[in-house]
Design an enzyme around this catalytic site. Structure first.
Site, PDB file in Angstrom:
ATOM      1  N   THR A 126       0.866  -1.180   0.000  1.00  9.09           N
ATOM      2  CA  THR A 126       0.000   0.000   0.000  1.00  9.09           C
ATOM      3  C   THR A 126       0.897   1.223   0.000  1.00  9.09           C
ATOM      4  O   THR A 126       1.519   1.552   1.008  1.00  9.09           O
ATOM      5  CB  THR A 126      -0.905   0.009   1.249  1.00  9.09           C
ATOM      6  OG1 THR A 126      -1.766  -1.124   1.185  1.00  9.09           O
ATOM      7  CG2 THR A 126      -1.751   1.280   1.302  1.00  9.09           C
TER       8      THR A 126
ATOM      9  N   LYS B 160      -7.034   1.212  -3.938  1.00  6.75           N
ATOM     10  CA  LYS B 160      -6.715   0.684  -2.611  1.00  6.75           C
ATOM     11  C   LYS B 160      -6.871   1.770  -1.554  1.00  6.75           C
ATOM     12  O   LYS B 160      -7.458   1.557  -0.492  1.00  6.75           O
ATOM     13  CB  LYS B 160      -5.276   0.136  -2.619  1.00  6.75           C
ATOM     14  CG  LYS B 160      -4.687  -0.190  -1.258  1.00  6.75           C
ATOM     15  CD  LYS B 160      -5.443  -1.281  -0.503  1.00  6.75           C
ATOM     16  CE  LYS B 160      -4.783  -1.582   0.841  1.00  6.75           C
ATOM     17  NZ  LYS B 160      -5.646  -2.430   1.690  1.00  6.75           N
TER      18      LYS B 160
ATOM     19  N   LYS C  97      -1.118   6.605   8.640  1.00  4.86           N
ATOM     20  CA  LYS C  97      -0.262   6.703   7.457  1.00  4.86           C
ATOM     21  C   LYS C  97      -1.118   6.639   6.192  1.00  4.86           C
ATOM     22  O   LYS C  97      -0.939   7.422   5.255  1.00  4.86           O
ATOM     23  CB  LYS C  97       0.746   5.545   7.451  1.00  4.86           C
ATOM     24  CG  LYS C  97       1.766   5.596   6.331  1.00  4.86           C
ATOM     25  CD  LYS C  97       2.261   4.193   5.962  1.00  4.86           C
ATOM     26  CE  LYS C  97       1.141   3.419   5.228  1.00  4.86           C
ATOM     27  NZ  LYS C  97       1.570   2.143   4.636  1.00  4.86           N
TER      28      LYS C  97
END
Lengths: 297, 297, 297, 297
Positions: B99, B175, B244
């Site tokens: 990711t 994503k 994050k």
């Protein structure tokens, strides 16, 4: 939801909007006797098996009275300003199924207690077709004995009754919390779709993936499909009503001392949507705000 | 996901965190040859059927190299600063499953193109146990021919591959959009629970109802259960990583010119959660922010 | 603001809170005859030169009646529910100086028009000491002829009258917009101070610099000084009243179809401040929310 | 800011944007010798009394070097990537006056310490005309001995130097906090104007009142005037740079663990403004976002 015979109850139903009509049909199908009243005449047209009555007072009688009205003002107008609790033929209990404020629910509980009429708050989750199928999820709170008496009616209208204890207003808080989560889900899909589109992915492709996997639930599939197709008319539940509900959520949150920043964002974005002409479109049109803000039309 | 024999591919896997280990197990089970490398030694201990190698360069070779690293810095460090694309034994394709930011994905696509190594972005939805079961949902974008060659690997690791066209960074945008929706769902449940609790309903009762009905999807059931139980340890996916990801979402949104007010609220609330000691708890602990703000501890 | 003699007007003043007392003193000093009434008795104690009367109706008479009450409910209670507009001895005009909702201002304008009593909205900027000095900034809207008649009173209470045309509610919208800007300035200082403190600079040093230079205006100097010193008691204007005003701002914005995301943040943060015990502290205590959220106490 | 003679310092100034040119003029007027360098040639044209040099290294020498560059990338490019700290003729101190991130300020302080060059952070408040008049407010932090040596330069450029101790990055945190407050003031005026306009009051009339009274400070008068007139071109300080600064504010807040919901709103609204074509207009154009969201154009 099979047909019942014999021991049907004598019910008065006030409010024949799309939800109220569906609930009336379910009650009739289950064998209950259903007197109906609506402010605007003709609302019972085409509704088989019910008995229209000429006044709210005639409906507010019998084993149970059910109210399913549009908002606080309508319910307060009929019950309080209409003086129904001062009548002679008051019902065995009042099943209050509208989506209303927590504050009004608290007021009504107190007023009914003084009048000696058991008051059950029983707001529902489900659209009109679900009401007609007798498959609502009903959130009920109030005196346990009264709820027990109302159970045949609840069973006729819903798949399941979720009990939230003896204080009626708690059921309304639960209903508002659920509606908040639903509207927040629409906003989240709208922002996610705008993000994806900003990088060349269609919102439809994004939402197809997500509502088939992590978010494969009724709310996401239903609203995700509308957002993907950008199909906001005819409305299932219109955006203006969603804005009203967010107002109730914020009032309930303020009364409880709870900051709800997501609800505040929803408020601002619904105002923008209404200002841009989407008041009478489906609530899913909220998703257009993120798209519009991202890039000029 | 049955065992395959014979025609396994020669794969190098870089990154043996919890996700990487699960993916390695699935690849081995499907009959592929799996060389593995991880920055910190010992990461392959107890992982049956893999071949640990001594350098990232030895893993970045063969039919395909797979990377599954923690963040932009880790991936950039290994691939770009590590000079892997300048090596002799470059792989037939690079399946980049971490990711990461949309910006890094764009950079890597350009760098790989110059180096002549096909670059596929293939981030995943699913926790480590899902990776181990070979049941991930994989979002893939890149050159169709390369994706076709990688398909046996994707099939080994996932239930389904969702294709998003030839531009790799689009898979990363998808994503991030999905992770945004997931974190937004947690915040919505947190605010809804705080609202309910402010009116005397437990968050557990509220979420039990809603995640059994309107929101009966994996994300809501999983996180709703953790929030209801207020059980945030041990973490499945920790809150710091969620923060994050929201940072990556906001960067991608900024680059695309998309305001995302929900994401902005998430950013602020995750900062608060981290400041109050919840960085290493499960992401579900985000729900505590609304409770804490509502009333002092 | 010098003493006038001779041609004073006959004024009734309803509402002797801290602001009302200051205004009464200014009116007396300017030579006007001032009958006063307050719901709770004893409010006129120590106020020289005024004539306490026994009922609101006795105050709502003469050349002009002035109302300076705490909120919508108080003003509506006295004027509408108290039936003052049905009385015999109605005043020559009603100078309505309370900070109230735009909606109530619109209602009152209509009601007064039917009763034949000129209605001027004239909310003010300034604290009690400024009212006592006759140095308020007064925002006035209503019939120009009535405002001209009221001018000697406005001159007695204020440094300057800012005219906003013939529709009274516009003055209330202006007052709310100003209060919004004031509370937003406090929030901005609170966030800025928390940011600075997070990097080792005291909020006091930061605010000393900024309120001496770019932000050298009364609001910033006054509230900046309180925030710098973290001195929130005794309150000049309490936080609970600020929360009420933000509610009025949001209602007015909703009615006008204007999203106000800053006002929404203020709402949430004021709720948090009240929940943490700061309702009766100075509004400047809003600045503590950013500090508290940044790091646990 | 009178003319000085005799003991001028030997200064190198890197960066001749509008601010840098104004500062150069002030330094020359105060009797300092000023070598200047700018990446794009011709930037010194028409600037009397300065000595253009051919490389950044020639400017980074003498008693003091001053840098005034557009952003982190420019400053990092010149100083770090340009290898200036490895040169032979390093300056007696580096006065770093650009608006940069707290993180870069921390990096640069460490790098300079290793190189043995005193590093002073000295960002400024004031527009180009103020720089040219030598009337900036300068926020300085760094080694006290070095600041004392730089004082003649600071006195030439500014009305006052505000000291924030020995750690350079604190001056940058203060500068960012100030810029945040400035941009928040613009947003507040924009929302207030939209609210007023929604009730029939012009934003100009509202802002004339408020910036003459409660908010009679330079920032409010300047930006309030632009908003009132809706005059956003030519830009004094463009909106895109404001968006950059809010990004630096949010990064600094994140690093310090401080939620800043107002800054988050600013971020989203600046993105919207840029998306709607206002990137190169004056920052005051941020106020148009509230107007646009309120009602369709």
């Amino acid at each position: 939801m099979g047909m019942k015979v014999g021991l049907g109850m004598d019910v008065g139903l006030i409010g024949l909007g799309r939800m109220g009509r569906g609930m009336a049909a379910s009650l009739v199908r289950a064998g209950h006797g259903v007197r109906v009243w609506n402010r605007s005449p003709g609302a019972a047209d085409g509704l088989a098996g019910v008995t229209p009555v000429a006044s709210a007072a005639e409906a507010f009688a019998g084993d149970a009275a059910i109210t399913m009205l549009a908002d606080d003002a309508a319910l307060r107008g009929v019950i309080v300003e209409g003086g129904l609790l001062d009548g002679d033929r008051r019902p065995g209990l009042h099943l209050s199924m509208s989506t209303i404020s927590v504050a009004l629910a608290q007021d009504l509980a107190a007023i009914h207690a003084r009048a000696g009429v058991p008051y059950i708050a029983a707001p529902v989750f489900g659209r009109p077709d679900v009401a007609e199928a007798g498959a609502l999820n009903i959130v009920a709170a109030g005196d346990p004995e009264a709820i027990a008496r109302a159970q045949p009616l609840l069973d006729a209208m819903g798949t399941r009754t979720w009990g939230f204890g003896p204080e009626p207003h708690r059921a309304n808080a639960v209903k508002l919390a659920g509606n908040f989560m639903l509207i927040a889900a629409i906003e989240a899909m709208g922002e996610a779709a705008a993000l994806a589109e900003g990088h060349g992915v269609t919102g439809a492709d994004l939402l197809d993936l997500l509502t088939s996997t992590l978010f494969a639930s009724p709310v996401y599939k239903n609203y995700g499909g509308l957002i993907a197709a950008r199909r906001y008319e005819p409305p299932g539940f219109n955006l203006k009503l969603g804005a009203k509900d967010v107002g109730l959520v914020l009032s309930a949150a303020g009364a409880a001392g709870v900051p709800m920043p997501f609800a505040s964002v929803l408020r601002d974005n619904l105002i923008e949507a209404i200002g841009h002409g989407d008041a009478d479109k489906d609530l899913a049109a909220l998703a257009e705000v993120a798209r519009r803000r991202g890039r000029p039309a």
